[in-house]
Write a protein that holds these residues in place. Structure first.
Motif, PDB file in Angstrom:
ATOM      1  N   LEU A 118      10.492  -5.673  -2.484  1.00  0.00           N
ATOM      2  CA  LEU A 118       9.011  -5.650  -2.913  1.00  0.00           C
ATOM      3  C   LEU A 118       8.623  -4.331  -3.351  1.00  0.00           C
ATOM      4  CD1 LEU A 118       6.126  -6.915  -2.907  1.00  0.00           C
ATOM      5  CD2 LEU A 118       6.071  -6.623  -0.637  1.00  0.00           C
ATOM      6  N   ALA A 119       8.869  -3.319  -2.525  1.00  0.00           N
ATOM      7  CA  ALA A 119       8.476  -1.953  -3.093  1.00  0.00           C
ATOM      8  C   ALA A 119       9.156  -1.384  -4.307  1.00  0.00           C
ATOM      9  CB  ALA A 119       8.955  -0.812  -1.851  1.00  0.00           C
ATOM     10  N   THR A 120      10.440  -1.749  -4.629  1.00  0.00           N
ATOM     11  CA  THR A 120      11.105  -1.300  -5.709  1.00  0.00           C
ATOM     12  C   THR A 120      10.598  -1.983  -7.070  1.00  0.00           C
ATOM     13  OG1 THR A 120      13.186  -2.665  -5.261  1.00  0.00           O
ATOM     14  CG2 THR A 120      12.950  -0.228  -4.646  1.00  0.00           C
ATOM     15  N   THR A 121      10.278  -3.385  -6.824  1.00  0.00           N
ATOM     16  CA  THR A 121       9.379  -3.989  -7.590  1.00  0.00           C
ATOM     17  C   THR A 121       7.895  -3.420  -8.347  1.00  0.00           C
ATOM     18  OG1 THR A 121      10.541  -6.149  -7.234  1.00  0.00           O
ATOM     19  CG2 THR A 121       8.687  -6.367  -8.462  1.00  0.00           C
ATOM     20  N   LEU A 122       7.482  -2.845  -7.064  1.00  0.00           N
ATOM     21  CA  LEU A 122       6.070  -2.570  -7.369  1.00  0.00           C
ATOM     22  C   LEU A 122       5.875  -1.043  -7.857  1.00  0.00           C
ATOM     23  CD1 LEU A 122       4.191  -3.754  -4.117  1.00  0.00           C
ATOM     24  CD2 LEU A 122       3.908  -4.704  -6.507  1.00  0.00           C
ATOM     25  N   PRO A 177       8.993   0.990  -8.928  1.00  0.00           N
ATOM     26  CA  PRO A 177      10.669   1.260  -9.473  1.00  0.00           C
ATOM     27  C   PRO A 177      10.709   2.639  -9.610  1.00  0.00           C
ATOM     28  CG  PRO A 177       9.179   0.414 -11.264  1.00  0.00           C
ATOM     29  CD  PRO A 177       8.511   0.486 -10.186  1.00  0.00           C
ATOM     30  N   GLY A 178      10.145   3.621  -9.630  1.00  0.00           N
ATOM     31  CA  GLY A 178      10.486   5.047  -9.658  1.00  0.00           C
ATOM     32  C   GLY A 178      10.570   5.858  -8.443  1.00  0.00           C
ATOM     33  N   VAL A 179       9.954   4.986  -7.372  1.00  0.00           N
ATOM     34  CA  VAL A 179      10.035   5.750  -5.984  1.00  0.00           C
ATOM     35  C   VAL A 179      11.411   5.455  -5.237  1.00  0.00           C
ATOM     36  CG1 VAL A 179       9.114   5.486  -3.570  1.00  0.00           C
ATOM     37  CG2 VAL A 179       7.644   5.382  -5.770  1.00  0.00           C
ATOM     38  N   ARG A 180      11.950   6.734  -4.706  1.00  0.00           N
ATOM     39  CA  ARG A 180      13.113   6.658  -4.252  1.00  0.00           C
ATOM     40  C   ARG A 180      12.799   5.848  -2.640  1.00  0.00           C
ATOM     41  NH1 ARG A 180      14.808  12.009  -3.046  1.00  0.00           N
ATOM     42  NH2 ARG A 180      13.944  11.811  -0.894  1.00  0.00           N
ATOM     43  N   TRP A 182       0.911  -1.198   0.007  1.00  0.00           N
ATOM     44  CA  TRP A 182      -0.095   0.003   0.160  1.00  0.00           C
ATOM     45  C   TRP A 182       0.941   1.167   0.150  1.00  0.00           C
ATOM     46  CZ3 TRP A 182      -1.199   4.543   2.500  1.00  0.00           C
ATOM     47  CH2 TRP A 182      -2.254   4.992   2.143  1.00  0.00           C
ATOM     48  N   ALA A 183       1.985   1.334   0.921  1.00  0.00           N
ATOM     49  CA  ALA A 183       2.901   2.453   1.060  1.00  0.00           C
ATOM     50  C   ALA A 183       3.642   2.764  -0.476  1.00  0.00           C
ATOM     51  CB  ALA A 183       3.790   2.283   2.225  1.00  0.00           C
ATOM     52  N   ALA A 184       4.170   1.559  -1.107  1.00  0.00           N
ATOM     53  CA  ALA A 184       4.735   1.782  -2.177  1.00  0.00           C
ATOM     54  C   ALA A 184       3.943   2.386  -3.280  1.00  0.00           C
ATOM     55  CB  ALA A 184       5.602   0.574  -2.653  1.00  0.00           C
TER      56      ALA A 184
END
Length: 146
Positions: A72-76, A78-81, A22-24
């Motif tokens: 998991l977060a970067t997979t979902l 990828p553009g988020v630092r 959810w956060a990602a």
């Protein structure tokens, strides 16, 4: 000062995984950085009986949780630092400190504690008192505002 980070607290539970998802997604939608935190309580043994190997320390297990959540977060999104932090202290107090610099703090609705009748875990209940806290109810796709 403008608060521009989404913080998600994890503990290795399925509910925490849902909170990371959810956060990602929220960070991607809102173009905000994501900070994934795990709080290691100082009174927990560094070499717990539940370690998967004799050499695995609690700190190493915590760092592995953070690495898995970040992957998991970067997979979902990828553009988020995305950054991670292993914090030490009382969970609710450390998340309260994180919330002072965050746009949003996201935690899962249930952690690894043993109170099956609760619909919101103790950390979620503690964070719900903060105006910035969001607790992600298990099995739901949106956060409940506290």
């Amino acid at each position: 000062m403008m608060n521009t980070t989404i913080v998600v607290g994890i503990d290795g539970s399925q509910s925490a995984r849902s909170a990371v998802i959810w956060a990602a997604e929220d960070a991607a939608l809102r173009c905000l950085p994501l900070r994934i935190v795990h709080v290691r309580e100082p009174w927990r043994a560094e070499h717990p009986f539940t370690a998967s190997t004799d050499q695995e320390t609690l700190t190493e297990r915590c760092q592995a949780l953070l690495a898995d959540a970040a992957e998991l977060a970067t997979t979902l999104a990828p553009g988020v630092r995305t950054s991670t932090a292993l914090l030490t202290g009382a969970v609710i107090e450390r998340l309260k400190t994180e919330s002072e610099r965050a746009d949003t703090v996201v935690v899962g609705s249930r952690g690894l504690g043993g109170f099956a009748g609760l619909t919101l875990g103790s950390v979620g209940l503690g964070r719900a008192r903060s105006r910035r806290a969001r607790a992600l109810p298990a099995g739901r796709g949106q956060a409940a505002h506290g």
